[in-house]
Design a protein around this motif. Structure first.
Motif, PDB file in Angstrom:
ATOM      1  N   ASP A  85       6.052   6.243   7.221  1.00  0.00           N
ATOM      2  CA  ASP A  85       4.964   5.827   6.330  1.00  0.00           C
ATOM      3  C   ASP A  85       3.614   6.285   6.865  1.00  0.00           C
ATOM      4  OD1 ASP A  85       6.879   4.613   4.806  1.00  0.00           O
ATOM      5  OD2 ASP A  85       6.211   2.556   5.176  1.00  0.00           O
ATOM      6  N   TYR A  86       3.428   6.151   8.175  1.00  0.00           N
ATOM      7  CA  TYR A  86       2.165   6.576   8.779  1.00  0.00           C
ATOM      8  C   TYR A  86       1.916   8.061   8.530  1.00  0.00           C
ATOM      9  CZ  TYR A  86      -0.920   8.456  12.332  1.00  0.00           C
ATOM     10  OH  TYR A  86      -1.907   9.173  12.965  1.00  0.00           O
ATOM     11  N   ILE A  87       2.958   8.870   8.640  1.00  0.00           N
ATOM     12  CA  ILE A  87       2.808  10.313   8.437  1.00  0.00           C
ATOM     13  C   ILE A  87       2.359  10.616   7.009  1.00  0.00           C
ATOM     14  CG2 ILE A  87       4.066  12.507   8.302  1.00  0.00           C
ATOM     15  CD1 ILE A  87       5.762  11.523  10.664  1.00  0.00           C
ATOM     16  N   TYR A 130      -2.426   1.486  16.335  1.00  0.00           N
ATOM     17  CA  TYR A 130      -1.710   0.368  15.735  1.00  0.00           C
ATOM     18  C   TYR A 130      -1.942   0.366  14.221  1.00  0.00           C
ATOM     19  CZ  TYR A 130       0.081  -4.348  15.002  1.00  0.00           C
ATOM     20  OH  TYR A 130       0.801  -5.406  14.558  1.00  0.00           O
ATOM     21  N   CYS A 131      -0.877   0.102  13.464  1.00  0.00           N
ATOM     22  CA  CYS A 131      -0.916   0.222  12.007  1.00  0.00           C
ATOM     23  C   CYS A 131      -1.449   1.614  11.651  1.00  0.00           C
ATOM     24  CB  CYS A 131      -1.735  -0.907  11.393  1.00  0.00           C
ATOM     25  SG  CYS A 131      -0.856  -2.508  11.404  1.00  0.00           S
ATOM     26  N   ASN A 132      -2.276   1.737  10.613  1.00  0.00           N
ATOM     27  CA  ASN A 132      -2.772   3.071  10.280  1.00  0.00           C
ATOM     28  C   ASN A 132      -4.195   3.228  10.784  1.00  0.00           C
ATOM     29  OD1 ASN A 132      -3.727   5.483   9.082  1.00  0.00           O
ATOM     30  ND2 ASN A 132      -2.140   5.327   7.531  1.00  0.00           N
ATOM     31  N   VAL A 245      -5.811  -5.383  13.077  1.00  0.00           N
ATOM     32  CA  VAL A 245      -5.204  -4.868  11.847  1.00  0.00           C
ATOM     33  C   VAL A 245      -3.855  -5.536  11.589  1.00  0.00           C
ATOM     34  CG1 VAL A 245      -4.625  -2.781  10.556  1.00  0.00           C
ATOM     35  CG2 VAL A 245      -6.307  -2.669  12.410  1.00  0.00           C
ATOM     36  N   ARG A 246      -3.613  -5.844  10.337  1.00  0.00           N
ATOM     37  CA  ARG A 246      -2.317  -6.361   9.902  1.00  0.00           C
ATOM     38  C   ARG A 246      -1.792  -5.474   8.777  1.00  0.00           C
ATOM     39  NH1 ARG A 246      -1.749 -12.221  10.850  1.00  0.00           N
ATOM     40  NH2 ARG A 246      -3.602 -12.967  11.941  1.00  0.00           N
ATOM     41  N   ARG A 247      -0.491  -5.305   8.758  1.00  0.00           N
ATOM     42  CA  ARG A 247       0.129  -4.616   7.621  1.00  0.00           C
ATOM     43  C   ARG A 247       0.602  -5.691   6.650  1.00  0.00           C
ATOM     44  NH1 ARG A 247       5.550  -0.998   6.780  1.00  0.00           N
ATOM     45  NH2 ARG A 247       4.593   0.732   5.646  1.00  0.00           N
ATOM     46  N   LEU A 248       0.039  -5.693   5.464  1.00  0.00           N
ATOM     47  CA  LEU A 248       0.373  -6.706   4.476  1.00  0.00           C
ATOM     48  C   LEU A 248       1.696  -6.383   3.775  1.00  0.00           C
ATOM     49  CD1 LEU A 248      -3.177  -7.182   2.899  1.00  0.00           C
ATOM     50  CD2 LEU A 248      -2.143  -8.419   4.820  1.00  0.00           C
ATOM     51  N   ARG A 249       1.832  -5.144   3.380  1.00  0.00           N
ATOM     52  CA  ARG A 249       3.067  -4.615   2.806  1.00  0.00           C
ATOM     53  C   ARG A 249       2.950  -3.099   2.839  1.00  0.00           C
ATOM     54  NH1 ARG A 249      -0.113  -6.332  -1.436  1.00  0.00           N
ATOM     55  NH2 ARG A 249      -0.329  -4.948  -3.252  1.00  0.00           N
ATOM     56  N   ARG A 250       3.950  -2.427   2.354  1.00  0.00           N
ATOM     57  CA  ARG A 250       3.958  -0.973   2.428  1.00  0.00           C
ATOM     58  C   ARG A 250       2.715  -0.382   1.749  1.00  0.00           C
ATOM     59  NH1 ARG A 250       9.371   2.718   1.105  1.00  0.00           N
ATOM     60  NH2 ARG A 250       9.145   4.013   2.986  1.00  0.00           N
ATOM     61  N   TYR A 290       4.572  -1.823  14.539  1.00  0.00           N
ATOM     62  CA  TYR A 290       3.504  -0.946  14.061  1.00  0.00           C
ATOM     63  C   TYR A 290       2.616  -0.383  15.166  1.00  0.00           C
ATOM     64  CZ  TYR A 290       5.016  -3.383   9.877  1.00  0.00           C
ATOM     65  OH  TYR A 290       5.791  -3.914   8.880  1.00  0.00           O
ATOM     66  N   TRP A 291       3.075  -0.454  16.416  1.00  0.00           N
ATOM     67  CA  TRP A 291       2.367   0.234  17.497  1.00  0.00           C
ATOM     68  C   TRP A 291       3.068   1.556  17.743  1.00  0.00           C
ATOM     69  CZ3 TRP A 291       2.625   0.217  23.371  1.00  0.00           C
ATOM     70  CH2 TRP A 291       1.394   0.624  23.925  1.00  0.00           C
ATOM     71  N   LEU A 292       2.385   2.526  18.354  1.00  0.00           N
ATOM     72  CA  LEU A 292       2.936   3.859  18.558  1.00  0.00           C
ATOM     73  C   LEU A 292       3.846   3.870  19.790  1.00  0.00           C
ATOM     74  CD1 LEU A 292       2.850   6.688  17.292  1.00  0.00           C
ATOM     75  CD2 LEU A 292       0.976   7.245  18.852  1.00  0.00           C
TER      76      LEU A 292
END
Length: 318
Positions: A85-87, A130-132, A245-250, A290-292
């Motif tokens: 997803d990050y890509i 972390y996250c995007n 940062v938080r990822r809420l959903r995709r 969500y960390w690298l």
């Protein structure tokens, strides 16, 4: 500040044009189709190629000794799904509108940073991989005021890739400042009457002679860390703010501005750096996928450091 200080050769310009056309075309795809591409990337990187799986697995085991193999396997797979997803989300940045970005990346407690800027104080934004983190460049769409917004970056060896990343990172309104130009950028902006709001990603692996401190991070008692951001903040009296940062959903993230200190010169030495890593660890433990984790964060050891660095000069012995 120029976005690049080098000229591409003829063949590099050809390569850049082809790469840009391909990436931009892919970025025009709707999110739902990009995430199908992400699903394919997950299968390729996790099951077929096994991209850095040994490093990821070791990092997870060492960071979460309290978790069993089932939990670690779930985090590992979730990480590779997010990595895909990050890509595609990074590719999307090449054509994503500012309006769309503001729907997918939201910020909280922006008013705190605006108050700092309004009184003329610069702000050092502490980020992690972390996250995007690429979408954090959209801060200017939320943070209002008269300031110079920038992000520190390391020049890539490939001039073509470097120019591509500079393009995408500049689209949302932030300037890209090479690490060797940071002090000059801050001084020039201050002379122009503009406080600087600058993003620093501080969880990289330091070079041997840049290790400024050792601390416990993610269950690793001897983690080498960079202290350069803290030194800059102290020198120019910049408020230190962590971006949580938080990822809420995709495809949707929320970032909160958290004030660490607005009096950096009054804080104990290294305390701001330790505060940053403690906050980053809390973020990671909350949503560990969500960390690298492909980053070989702990490849430098204290024992090797003691052998290589002269304690009197802080420089390499050989």
């Amino acid at each position: 500040m120029e976005q690049s200080t080098y000229a591409l050769t003829f063949w590099q310009r050809i390569a850049y044009g082809l790469a840009f056309t391909l990436i931009y075309s892919v970025s025009l795809l709707p999110f739902w189709l990009l995430y199908r591409l992400s699903d394919l990337i997950f299968v390729l990187t996790y099951y077929i190629i096994g991209y850095r799986r040994a490093i990821v697995r070791k990092n997870l085991r060492d960071s979460f000794p309290e978790k069993d193999e089932k939990e670690l396997s779930e985090i590992e797979q979730a990480f590779y799904r997010w990595f895909g997803d990050y890509i595609v989300e990074t590719l999307k940045l090449f054509s994503m509108s500012k309006k769309s970005m503001c729907k997918h990346m939201t910020f909280r407690n922006v008013e705190m940073a605006e108050q700092l800027v309004a009184k003329g104080q610069g702000v050092a934004l502490y980020l992690g991989h972390y996250c995007n983190w690429e979408w954090i460049s959209s801060i200017p769409q939320w943070l209002k005021g008269n300031y110079a917004g920038a992000q520190v970056y390391h020049v890539l060896e490939s001039h073509v890739m470097d120019k591509l990343l500079l393009y995408s990172r500049h689209r949302m309104g932030t300037e890209n400042v090479k690490i060797m130009d940071v002090l000059r950028y801050i001084v020039d902006s201050r002379k122009a009457g503009l406080p600087v709001v600058m993003g620093f990603i501080g969880d990289q692996v330091p070079f041997w002679n840049n290790i400024g401190h050792w601390m416990t991070f993610l269950s690793h008692p001897d983690t080498p860390v960079l202290t350069g951001t803290e030194r800059i903040a102290r020198k120019y009296n910049m408020a230190c703010v962590y971006i949580d940062v938080r990822r809420l959903r995709r495809g949707y993230y929320e970032a909160e501005f958290q004030l660490m200190t607005d009096t950096p010169k009054e804080q104990p030495d290294k305390s701001i750096t330790e505060d940053y890593f403690q906050r980053l660890e809390l973020s990671i433990r909350r949503q560990p996928s969500y960390w690298l984790w492909t980053h070989n964060r702990w490849k430098r050891t204290r024992e090797e450091y003691d052998k290589m660095i002269d304690p009197a000069t802080g420089k390499l012995r050989f």
